[in-house]
Design a protein around this motif. Structure first.
Motif, PDB file in Angstrom:
ATOM      1  N   ILE A 148       0.726  -1.254   0.065  1.00 48.25           N
ATOM      2  CA  ILE A 148      -0.309   0.198   0.007  1.00 48.25           C
ATOM      3  C   ILE A 148       0.910   1.417   0.005  1.00 48.25           C
ATOM      4  O   ILE A 148       1.888   1.219   0.205  1.00 48.25           O
ATOM      5  CB  ILE A 148      -1.057  -0.124   1.374  1.00 48.25           C
ATOM      6  CG1 ILE A 148      -0.332  -0.285   2.456  1.00 48.25           C
ATOM      7  CG2 ILE A 148      -2.014  -1.040   1.082  1.00 48.25           C
ATOM      8  CD1 ILE A 148      -0.835   0.045   3.758  1.00 48.25           C
ATOM      9  N   HIS A 149       0.320   2.397  -0.472  1.00 47.00           N
ATOM     10  CA  HIS A 149       0.883   3.832  -0.388  1.00 47.00           C
ATOM     11  C   HIS A 149       0.444   4.545   0.752  1.00 47.00           C
ATOM     12  O   HIS A 149      -0.776   4.583   0.964  1.00 47.00           O
ATOM     13  CB  HIS A 149       0.602   4.411  -1.861  1.00 47.00           C
ATOM     14  CG  HIS A 149       1.208   3.896  -2.928  1.00 47.00           C
ATOM     15  ND1 HIS A 149       0.568   2.765  -3.557  1.00 47.00           N
ATOM     16  CD2 HIS A 149       2.320   4.167  -3.770  1.00 47.00           C
ATOM     17  CE1 HIS A 149       1.416   2.352  -4.556  1.00 47.00           C
ATOM     18  NE2 HIS A 149       2.503   3.207  -4.733  1.00 47.00           N
TER      19      HIS A 149
ATOM     20  N   VAL B 128       6.503  12.775   1.229  1.00 50.94           N
ATOM     21  CA  VAL B 128       7.035  11.371   0.965  1.00 50.94           C
ATOM     22  C   VAL B 128       5.903  10.416   0.861  1.00 50.94           C
ATOM     23  O   VAL B 128       4.896  10.450   1.344  1.00 50.94           O
ATOM     24  CB  VAL B 128       7.868  10.887   2.340  1.00 50.94           C
ATOM     25  CG1 VAL B 128       8.289   9.528   2.083  1.00 50.94           C
ATOM     26  CG2 VAL B 128       9.110  11.876   2.453  1.00 50.94           C
ATOM     27  N   VAL B 129       6.088   9.400  -0.118  1.00 48.57           N
ATOM     28  CA  VAL B 129       5.186   8.370  -0.337  1.00 48.57           C
ATOM     29  C   VAL B 129       5.969   7.130  -0.008  1.00 48.57           C
ATOM     30  O   VAL B 129       6.934   6.840  -0.599  1.00 48.57           O
ATOM     31  CB  VAL B 129       4.522   8.314  -1.936  1.00 48.57           C
ATOM     32  CG1 VAL B 129       3.772   7.077  -1.894  1.00 48.57           C
ATOM     33  CG2 VAL B 129       3.876   9.525  -2.043  1.00 48.57           C
ATOM     34  N   VAL B 130       5.523   6.376   0.944  1.00 51.34           N
ATOM     35  CA  VAL B 130       6.174   5.007   1.178  1.00 51.34           C
ATOM     36  C   VAL B 130       5.168   3.942   0.792  1.00 51.34           C
ATOM     37  O   VAL B 130       3.957   4.006   1.048  1.00 51.34           O
ATOM     38  CB  VAL B 130       6.354   4.826   2.926  1.00 51.34           C
ATOM     39  CG1 VAL B 130       7.217   5.854   2.999  1.00 51.34           C
ATOM     40  CG2 VAL B 130       5.135   5.106   3.578  1.00 51.34           C
TER      41      VAL B 130
ATOM     42  N   ILE C 153      10.357   4.081  -1.438  1.00 51.87           N
ATOM     43  CA  ILE C 153      10.258   5.485  -1.111  1.00 51.87           C
ATOM     44  C   ILE C 153      10.080   6.296  -2.200  1.00 51.87           C
ATOM     45  O   ILE C 153      11.135   6.626  -3.040  1.00 51.87           O
ATOM     46  CB  ILE C 153      11.252   5.952   0.210  1.00 51.87           C
ATOM     47  CG1 ILE C 153      11.058   5.308   1.294  1.00 51.87           C
ATOM     48  CG2 ILE C 153      10.913   7.622   0.278  1.00 51.87           C
ATOM     49  CD1 ILE C 153      12.132   5.689   2.349  1.00 51.87           C
ATOM     50  N   LEU C 154       9.216   7.198  -2.352  1.00 54.51           N
ATOM     51  CA  LEU C 154       9.122   8.329  -3.473  1.00 54.51           C
ATOM     52  C   LEU C 154       8.848   9.492  -2.879  1.00 54.51           C
ATOM     53  O   LEU C 154       8.296   9.812  -1.811  1.00 54.51           O
ATOM     54  CB  LEU C 154       7.746   7.973  -4.084  1.00 54.51           C
ATOM     55  CG  LEU C 154       7.321   6.599  -4.934  1.00 54.51           C
ATOM     56  CD1 LEU C 154       6.063   6.679  -5.485  1.00 54.51           C
ATOM     57  CD2 LEU C 154       8.401   6.263  -5.698  1.00 54.51           C
ATOM     58  N   MET C 155       9.640  10.539  -3.418  1.00 58.35           N
ATOM     59  CA  MET C 155       9.904  11.852  -2.793  1.00 58.35           C
ATOM     60  C   MET C 155       9.610  12.911  -3.492  1.00 58.35           C
ATOM     61  O   MET C 155       9.752  12.804  -4.825  1.00 58.35           O
ATOM     62  CB  MET C 155      11.347  12.050  -2.248  1.00 58.35           C
ATOM     63  CG  MET C 155      11.939  11.179  -1.256  1.00 58.35           C
ATOM     64  SD  MET C 155      13.696  11.239  -0.995  1.00 58.35           S
ATOM     65  CE  MET C 155      14.278  10.805  -2.662  1.00 58.35           C
TER      66      MET C 155
END
Length: 133
Positions: A47-48, A103-105, A119-121
């Motif tokens: 999940i995000h 941040v998207v984990v 990790i998306l930043m």
């Protein structure tokens, strides 16, 4: 029936099968509470979670702890509902991680901690307009 019609039906059927098979792998955006509830129910889908790094008044990241070998780290993240959660990432800290605005984990809960696989930043843009005085 013409061969072109049969070929077209086969191509459409293959496209539908690909869409259906990838839809099951798609993850959804949720909060930490929803992610925890999903883990308790036994749902182990990736999940995000969208949020921001927890920072103090001086703008420094709170709760950032790299491992001794610098190959993993933990940090505190605050989701969109204001819930604070410790996140573990088993990779080296990405470049510009400390500068990121959002941040998207991507991952899931394991043993009470959110474990991120990716990790998306969103970093501050150098193209944003600045006010000139």
């Amino acid at each position: 029936m013409k061969k072109s019609y049969i070929f077209g039906i086969i191509v459409i059927a293959a496209a539908i099968m690909m869409i259906v098979s990838t839809a099951g792998d798609a993850s959804s955006y949720v909060t930490f509470k929803d992610a925890h509830d999903m883990a308790v129910e036994g749902n182990d889908n990736k999940i995000h979670v969208v949020g921001q790094l927890k920072k103090n008044t001086a703008g420094e990241i709170v709760g950032l702890h790299p491992s001794d070998d610098k190959l993993s780290f933990t940090f505190l993240m605050v989701d969109e509902n204001g819930m604070e959660q410790e996140v573990f990432y088993n990779e080296p800290m990405p470049a510009d991680f400390k500068r990121s605005e959002q941040v998207v984990v991507i991952g899931g809960f394991q043993q009470g901690m959110f474990v991120a696989d990716k990790i998306l930043m969103k970093c501050p843009s150098k193209y944003q307009e600045e006010t000139v005085i």
